[in-house]
Structures are given as C-alpha cells and as structure tokens.
Scaffold this motif. Structure first.
Motif, mmCIF file in Angstrom:
data_model
loop_
_atom_site.group_PDB
_atom_site.id
_atom_site.type_symbol
_atom_site.label_atom_id
_atom_site.label_comp_id
_atom_site.label_asym_id
_atom_site.label_seq_id
_atom_site.Cartn_x
_atom_site.Cartn_y
_atom_site.Cartn_z
ATOM 1 N N PRO B 225 40.749 75.026 89.410
ATOM 2 C CA PRO B 225 40.855 74.522 88.107
ATOM 3 C C PRO B 225 39.830 75.298 87.456
ATOM 4 O O PRO B 225 40.022 75.965 86.024
ATOM 5 C CB PRO B 225 40.682 73.185 88.003
ATOM 6 N N GLU B 226 38.383 75.414 87.638
ATOM 7 C CA GLU B 226 37.425 75.892 87.021
ATOM 8 C C GLU B 226 37.691 77.361 86.446
ATOM 9 O O GLU B 226 37.029 78.194 86.000
ATOM 10 C CB GLU B 226 35.933 75.808 87.694
ATOM 11 N N LEU B 227 38.479 77.946 87.607
ATOM 12 C CA LEU B 227 38.745 79.240 87.477
ATOM 13 C C LEU B 227 40.138 79.608 86.477
ATOM 14 O O LEU B 227 40.443 80.811 86.247
ATOM 15 C CB LEU B 227 39.088 80.160 88.578
ATOM 16 N N LYS B 228 40.160 78.702 85.512
ATOM 17 C CA LYS B 228 41.575 78.735 84.824
ATOM 18 C C LYS B 228 41.540 80.316 83.958
ATOM 19 O O LYS B 228 42.629 80.938 84.236
ATOM 20 C CB LYS B 228 41.587 77.813 83.910
ATOM 21 N N ASP B 229 40.530 80.617 83.372
ATOM 22 C CA ASP B 229 40.647 81.804 82.602
ATOM 23 C C ASP B 229 40.154 82.946 83.567
ATOM 24 O O ASP B 229 40.369 84.054 83.222
ATOM 25 C CB ASP B 229 39.649 81.729 81.371
ATOM 26 N N HIS B 230 39.513 82.868 84.755
ATOM 27 C CA HIS B 230 38.958 83.985 85.380
ATOM 28 C C HIS B 230 40.049 84.459 86.535
ATOM 29 O O HIS B 230 39.826 85.611 86.929
ATOM 30 C CB HIS B 230 37.644 83.444 86.152
ATOM 31 N N ALA B 231 40.712 83.612 86.919
ATOM 32 C CA ALA B 231 41.707 83.762 88.016
ATOM 33 C C ALA B 231 42.717 84.653 87.765
ATOM 34 O O ALA B 231 43.498 84.327 86.769
ATOM 35 C CB ALA B 231 42.188 82.509 88.714
ATOM 36 N N ILE B 232 43.005 85.607 88.249
ATOM 37 C CA ILE B 232 44.380 86.485 88.287
ATOM 38 C C ILE B 232 44.821 86.727 89.568
ATOM 39 O O ILE B 232 44.023 87.318 90.384
ATOM 40 C CB ILE B 232 44.239 87.776 87.567
ATOM 41 N N MET B 233 46.203 86.534 89.852
ATOM 42 C CA MET B 233 46.691 86.679 91.098
ATOM 43 C C MET B 233 47.885 87.602 91.347
ATOM 44 O O MET B 233 48.693 87.794 90.139
ATOM 45 C CB MET B 233 47.405 85.217 91.720
ATOM 46 N N LEU B 234 47.817 88.616 92.173
ATOM 47 C CA LEU B 234 48.821 89.499 92.250
ATOM 48 C C LEU B 234 49.631 89.119 93.514
ATOM 49 O O LEU B 234 49.157 88.670 94.450
ATOM 50 C CB LEU B 234 48.079 91.001 92.611
ATOM 51 N N ASP B 235 50.930 88.959 93.240
ATOM 52 C CA ASP B 235 51.780 88.853 94.465
ATOM 53 C C ASP B 235 53.115 89.691 94.431
ATOM 54 O O ASP B 235 53.203 90.509 93.556
ATOM 55 C CB ASP B 235 52.428 87.337 94.211
ATOM 56 N N SER B 236 53.965 89.583 95.360
ATOM 57 C CA SER B 236 54.953 90.583 95.824
ATOM 58 C C SER B 236 55.960 89.960 96.846
ATOM 59 O O SER B 236 55.534 89.223 97.616
ATOM 60 C CB SER B 236 54.419 91.962 96.331
ATOM 61 N N ILE B 237 57.247 90.400 96.783
ATOM 62 C CA ILE B 237 58.194 89.928 97.860
ATOM 63 C C ILE B 237 58.340 91.080 98.802
ATOM 64 O O ILE B 237 59.080 90.856 99.852
ATOM 65 C CB ILE B 237 59.621 89.665 97.285
ATOM 66 N N SER B 238 57.686 92.206 98.828
ATOM 67 C CA SER B 238 57.668 93.293 99.761
ATOM 68 C C SER B 238 57.840 93.148 100.917
ATOM 69 O O SER B 238 58.611 93.241 101.776
ATOM 70 C CB SER B 238 57.018 94.408 99.257
ATOM 71 N N LYS B 239 56.356 92.082 101.160
ATOM 72 C CA LYS B 239 56.145 91.752 102.902
ATOM 73 C C LYS B 239 56.952 90.713 103.055
ATOM 74 O O LYS B 239 57.338 90.343 104.321
ATOM 75 C CB LYS B 239 54.694 91.898 102.929
ATOM 76 N N ARG B 240 56.760 89.621 102.134
ATOM 77 C CA ARG B 240 57.289 88.393 102.371
ATOM 78 C C ARG B 240 58.728 88.171 102.765
ATOM 79 O O ARG B 240 58.990 87.619 103.860
ATOM 80 C CB ARG B 240 57.002 87.064 101.081
ATOM 81 N N TYR B 241 59.473 89.008 102.211
ATOM 82 C CA TYR B 241 60.851 88.938 102.683
ATOM 83 C C TYR B 241 61.523 90.343 103.175
ATOM 84 O O TYR B 241 62.667 90.422 102.993
ATOM 85 C CB TYR B 241 61.803 88.473 101.475
ATOM 86 N N SER B 242 60.568 90.950 103.516
ATOM 87 C CA SER B 242 60.769 92.471 104.051
ATOM 88 C C SER B 242 61.689 93.135 103.058
ATOM 89 O O SER B 242 62.979 93.443 103.605
ATOM 90 C CB SER B 242 61.674 92.426 105.425
ATOM 91 N N MET B 243 61.212 93.045 101.769
ATOM 92 C CA MET B 243 61.992 93.780 100.689
ATOM 93 C C MET B 243 61.024 94.650 100.013
ATOM 94 O O MET B 243 61.164 94.715 98.728
ATOM 95 C CB MET B 243 62.663 92.648 99.850
ATOM 96 N N CYS B 244 60.382 95.585 100.862
ATOM 97 C CA CYS B 244 59.617 96.554 100.185
ATOM 98 C C CYS B 244 60.197 97.514 99.282
ATOM 99 O O CYS B 244 59.598 97.799 98.168
ATOM 100 C CB CYS B 244 59.008 97.452 101.327
#
Lengths: 410, 410
Positions: B225-244
């Motif tokens: 929670p302390e990182l509310k303004d600092h945290a930026i996350m990148l995500d993708s379905i490429s690997k998770r669902y084998s949908m590169c």
C-alpha cells in the motif's frame, strides 16, 4: 518527488476526448448522438474476411516473425504490384496499425530535437507521436480557400533547417480530403532531393479518391524512382477494408538502412498481432469488387455532403477529392464551444451531433477555431439527418458571427 | 546526406537474430534444430480460447476504447482481485503486449537522458526500448553463484543519481528464473520510497513459480500500500495462456497521473487489437485448472532440467524458482562461438541445438560470455534429447576451457 516526464506532460490529449464526456452525458439524458467526429467506417469488412474469421481454427496463437507473417507480406507485395509498385519482400514490414508505423519511422529518421515538416491542418496524432519521440513538428498552413492544396514551395523551404530530417504528408489527406496531384508530389520530390530529406507519405486512404483526374493510382511516393532512398510509405488496412480494430499496417521503403533499423525496433516489440494478420491476408486477396463498391458508396456520400453544405448559409466546405473527411468553416467564432453546445444544449427531435472541432488539427488552435472536420462514415440517410441538425443548430446557436454582428450593430 | 538517427543506429539487434541465419542454414542442410533459445511456450492455449476462436462471429472489426474493451478490463480486474489485488478499472490499461506497456511506461516516467536502474542479466529488449526512448539503463550485476538474487542494497544506492527515475524489475525473472522474496521486495520498496523512484515490475511470469516458499501470490508490487504512487506493474497473457501472438498485455498502477499520461499515449495509437482482446477476455474467465496444470508441467520440466544439468561436468545452472528459463554457465570461453558452432559444425543423430548466448543479457557482453539461457518450453522427451546433445557437444567442442588448459599444459 515522483514526477511525470515533460514529454508525458506535454503530450496532447485527444481533441475528441474533451468532448466525449458531453456526448456521454447527452446519451444518458436519452438524446441520440450522431457521430460525424470519428473515422470509424460504418461499412462492413469484406464478407470473405468475416467468413475466414468464422472458420479460424488455429491450434496455437504463437509469435510470428517480427516483420510480419510471410503469406501476408507476399499478399501485400502483390497488392502493390497490381498498383504499379514493384517491391522486394524486405521493403515491407508489417506493423500494429499505421500508428506503430509512424512511431517507428519517426524514431529511425530523427534524433531528439530534430524536426519534421508537415502541413496544416494535420492528422492530430502526428503531433502526439512527435512529442513522444522528442521531435519538433514544423508546419505550413494550407488554406480552405485554396482547397488545402500544397502551400507555396518557398514557404516550405523557409521552414527547412539543419535539423529538418523529413517532410511528412498524408495523401489522400486526413482531415482535408485533399488529394495531392502528380505535379505537387513532383515539387515535394524536388525539395526532398535538393535538401536530402526523407519524404514520408501516409497513404492509408490511397484507395479512396473520387474523381478520375485525382487518381492516387500511380501517384504513390513509391512511384518516383529518384526517391528510392528518400521515400517511406505508411499504409494500413484499417480504412481500406473497414478493419480498424485489426491493427494491421505496414511500412514500405526501398531504403535498406531504414528498413534494417526499423527491423530492430520490430524485433524489440516481438511481432504484430497474429490472428489479425491472418485476416488481413484474406482481405488482401479478395477481388477488386469490394473496394470498387466501397469507393462508390463514399463518392455518393461525398457528392451529397458537399452539395448539401454548399447550400447552407455562411458555411464553406473545401472540396474533398479523397479519404472520407472534409474541413468545414462555420459562421461561428469558436467551434469548440459550438460542438460542446450542440451536445449540451441542443437537440432536434431528440437527436444531436458530435463533430471534431478544427482546433485539434492545427499547431495553433486559434487557426482552426472556425472549422470542424466531418467524417462521412454514415449512410446517406443518417448523413442527411445530420446535416439538417447542423443547419438547425447553426440557426439556434446564440453565438454565430451573424448574431454577434447584430448585437454590435444595436 | 540522408542519415539514420543515432538512436536507430545504436539500437541493439536481437542477440538471437545473429544466430538465426546459422539455424536456417542447418535446417537447409537437413539437420533438425531443437530450440532452447526462445520463450515461445509449446503448450496449447486454453481449449475455451480455441473454441471461442472457432465461433467468432463478429460483424465488424472496429476500433475499441484506447484503454481496452470494457469486458476485458473487468475480467482483468477480477483476475487481480482473486490474487488479492484490489483495483479500480481506471488503474488498468490494456496494451499491445507487455512490449508496448514498457514503451509507454518508460516514456511517462523519463525524459531524454534520464536513467532507469535494473539488474543483470536482464530481458534484452529493455535495452532496446531504452535506446528507442533515449533512456540510460544502469545495471547492477546479480551473480549465478548467489542464484541471481537481489544485489546488495549499497550497490543499488550507488547507482542512483538525480537523473534516476525508476527501478525496473522482472519478477519472476527472465532470463534467470529467480523469484524475488517478500523481503527483497520490501528492500526495494524502501529504496523506492527513500529516493522517490518508481518501482516498475514486469510480472508477466507471475503465475509461474514452482516452490510454495517462493510464491508470487501476494508478492506483487501492487501488494504494498505504501507504494500506491510508486508501483507500476506490467503484465501480459502471452506466456500465461500461451497466447504470445495475441499481443495483449496491460499496465496497472494506482498512480492517477501516470495512468492519465499513459492514456494519452494509448489514444495516439488508437486501440489494442480487437479480436485478440475478445480471446484474451475468454482466457481471463476460464477456471484455474488450466494454469494449475500448466504450472505443474513447467515444474516437472524445471526439476528434470536442473537435475540433469547438475550432473553435467563443469556445468553450473542457477536454481530457477519461476518463469521458464535458467541461466547456465558452461565450461567454454565464448558461448556466442559455441552456439554458432553447434549450429554450423555439430550434430548428433542429425540433430543439434539452438541456445541463447548470455552476452545478449548483459550491458557488457563479456559478462555473459560463459553463460547461456535455456528456455524449457519443450516437452520432457525433447528436453531430454536436447540435454544429451548439449552434453555431447561440450565433449566434442574443441574450445572448452578444459581443452585450452590441456594445450597450455603441453
């Protein structure tokens, strides 16, 4: 302190977006909003593409090559060949829409602080990408009185500095609908050669021209052999096949170094979307009937629209010869205000209009204050209704120039 | 003279690409090339996604919203909620893969010449995007002997300058397979807060961890929670669902200004691919079985691979706890040469291997000269064969360190 980058802060917001909330509100209140503001064609994609979609039976959704699926590249190559443009496969690189194409090309030809010259009014997102990349866009104004034709050469040359790397043209033009003539392209060719500038031409509307004398056939920047190294073309299937959501475009150039550089960018982002490429390939292989029919439809709309606008009091439209837009000068002092007013305060039979204010298409928003862009991506009946609404709105709007003059005369 | 931009010239070529021509040649000569070099999963996408693809029946392929289709955004929101991450819809923006996500985030937090800190070995394309954007990547070396865990804090702080805007982490890590512990993330959190840096975490492998004690559940950068303004996350379905090839990723942050800035970039490029978003939405809504099974498969491969590598003479692998890669130190002096040699000169039963040389994962290529990255995206039988080939190749390779020492001793 956590900061947002200057480039992020300077990034322009979509000029349409500011109006969107008023459109949303109007809809909430039960008004029907007719959209003349966005270049989203109402025409269906080719039946063959929709059929292909229904029978897609892939067992994987894997990375493709960074420069595009081979069958698609071959189909693109054939498409250009049919259009009298002979290319090698390596001259073509498939991108995620023309948007990515612009981003890559700008990065390959400019460094931070370099300049690109283009003409006003312009496709608003050129500026966005330029800010993203730290590039200065220098503009030369084209005028509605001259149908937005190419400005005088001396005005162009005045803008060229040692930092200028390219001239960027949109042909047929968004937002003006102007189609540059062979002669105008030759003038630009001469400048490009004289000053050793890249000539980047966005030809995403290349199939959309409505008068034979303004044919874009044979008028591609790629048709000038002298420009072998100077010419870079951007293209896309978004408008051509009404496949905006596919996000498939391409960069075409015979300049090997440019293409090698762009290939490195393409590798970093891995590949364009695979399924959309399969559908794009289908689109490229259908018969010419589809496009002939689409162009016929747009031509009828163009004719109807321009005729209708010419009969409106104190309204001036340019004569668009291609694409599916026209810039229209209205008898109001601030089309941003007028557009918002139509959404907020006006209705006719419970309907209203959303238009794109001209300010978003100029470096200095003031230059577009009296203009709007109309996209004729609605069927004729809807278009007819839209024009009635526009006419009624201009009568009722309390801030027309006429009204103002009346007040001043009192 | 027509020039290529410095950023274009400086752009790194894909380290794999240099080897590709040798792989192509080997295949032409009739050799089977087993690919351990690329993170393209061999596992099929969820059956529900393939079924959805077969019944796609859209009547248009239109632009979607710039931040992603609403149903997809809602599904993504639900997915994170299930993973103990509460988000508002506006905290999520859908991108064309994590690649576009990185590009946008870098642009929003840095200006030309600013710095981002990351750890070596790194995902090679981070450097590519940094060059594209004029950002300096400063690195701190993690070591195979310490399993590529987080380097000492003092080493990190030494690298921070007034130009440093962010720390970029890949967790679970590509290429090392390391999963950062809660404690390590807390250390990074403290640094981010102390120096007011963004903490950008690439969590595209967030589902792929193989030991309960190294769970990534609850260990997202978004869980602080302390990182509310600092945290930026990148995500993708490429690997998770084998949908590169779908090219669907997202940016997630609770920092409103960041998300507003990135929305402006998103608007400039119009929207992510529409059809792929429909399929991505399906993937996000399937039951957990699919991922549980996929993770089980990768875990078995990991166990097998690491066990097998540990038995090879003079070969040292780190112990990957997540993703599907491991960095392996070989008893050779130059893995670029070794990798090329395997493709050009070596075969075992008419088969050979393609591996990713370590040099491409370090700022100074010399630092990776003895390492390779192995992606375990092959079934166990193929993997077993690949490891036999690697072992045989190391025996036959004339330039192992052992051979060199023999010659020196003569």
């Amino acid at each position: 302190m956590l900061t947002i980058s200057s480039r992020g802060q300077n990034m322009t917001e979509s000029p349409i977006r500011k109006l969107s909330k008023y459109a949303d509100q109007a809809k909430k209140e039960g008004k029907n909003v007719i959209h003349l503001n966005i270049g989203q064609p109402d025409i269906q994609p080719p039946a063959e593409v929709l059929a292909e979609m229904r029978q897609l039976n892939l067992s994987e959704i894997a990375y493709g090559p960074s420069d595009g699926l081979k069958p698609l590249k071959k189909s693109i190559q054939k498409y250009y060949k049919k259009n009298a443009i002979e290319l090698k496969e390596k001259d073509i690189l498939v991108t995620s829409g023309a948007s990515e194409a612009i981003l890559f090309v700008m990065n390959a030809v400019t460094d931070f602080g370099d300049e690109i010259i283009t003409f006003e009014p312009f496709y608003a997102n050129y500026i966005g990408f330029a800010i993203f990349e730290g590039v200065q866009i220098k503009t030369i104004k084209a005028n509605i009185e001259e149908n937005f034709s190419l400005p005088n050469l001396s005005l162009i040359e005045e803008q060229i500095s040692p930092k200028t790397k390219a001239i960027l043209l949109c042909n047929p033009n968004n937002p003006t609908g102007y189609v540059y003539s062979k002669k105008e392209l030759e003038l630009l060719k001469d400048i490009a050669l004289k000053h050793d500038l890249y000539l980047i031409v966005d030809e995403v509307y290349r199939e959309f021209f409505y008068d034979d004398e303004n044919s874009t056939k044979g008028n591609s920047v790629l048709n000038f052999p002298e420009l072998k190294d100077h010419a870079i073309m951007l293209d896309s299937i978004s408008k051509r096949y009404s496949m905006c959501g596919a996000r498939i475009g391409c960069i075409v150039s015979r300049n090997e170094k440019i293409m090698q550089t762009i290939m490195k960018y393409a590798q970093a982002r891995l590949c364009p979307p695979t399924i959309a490429q399969v559908l794009a390939n289908k689109a490229y292989t259908i018969s010419d009937d589809y496009l002939e029919n689409v162009v016929k439809i747009y031509k009828e709309r163009r004719d109807f629209l321009i005729d209708r606008l010419s009969k409106m009091e104190d309204v001036m439209s340019s004569h668009p010869m291609g694409a599916f837009y026209t810039m229209v000068q209205l008898p109001v002092e601030d089309t941003d205000h007028f557009a918002q007013w139509m959404l907020e305060k006006f209705e006719w039979n419970n309907e209203t209009l959303m238009v794109a204010p001209g300010s978003g298409f100029y470096n200095n928003p003031e230059d577009g204050k009296r203009e709007i862009r109309i996209a004729y991506v609605l069927n004729k009946k809807e278009l007819e209704k839209a024009l009635i609404i526009l006419e009624k709105a201009l009568i009722e709007y309390p801030h027309t120039i006429k009204e103002k003059n009346k007040i001043l005369a009192q």
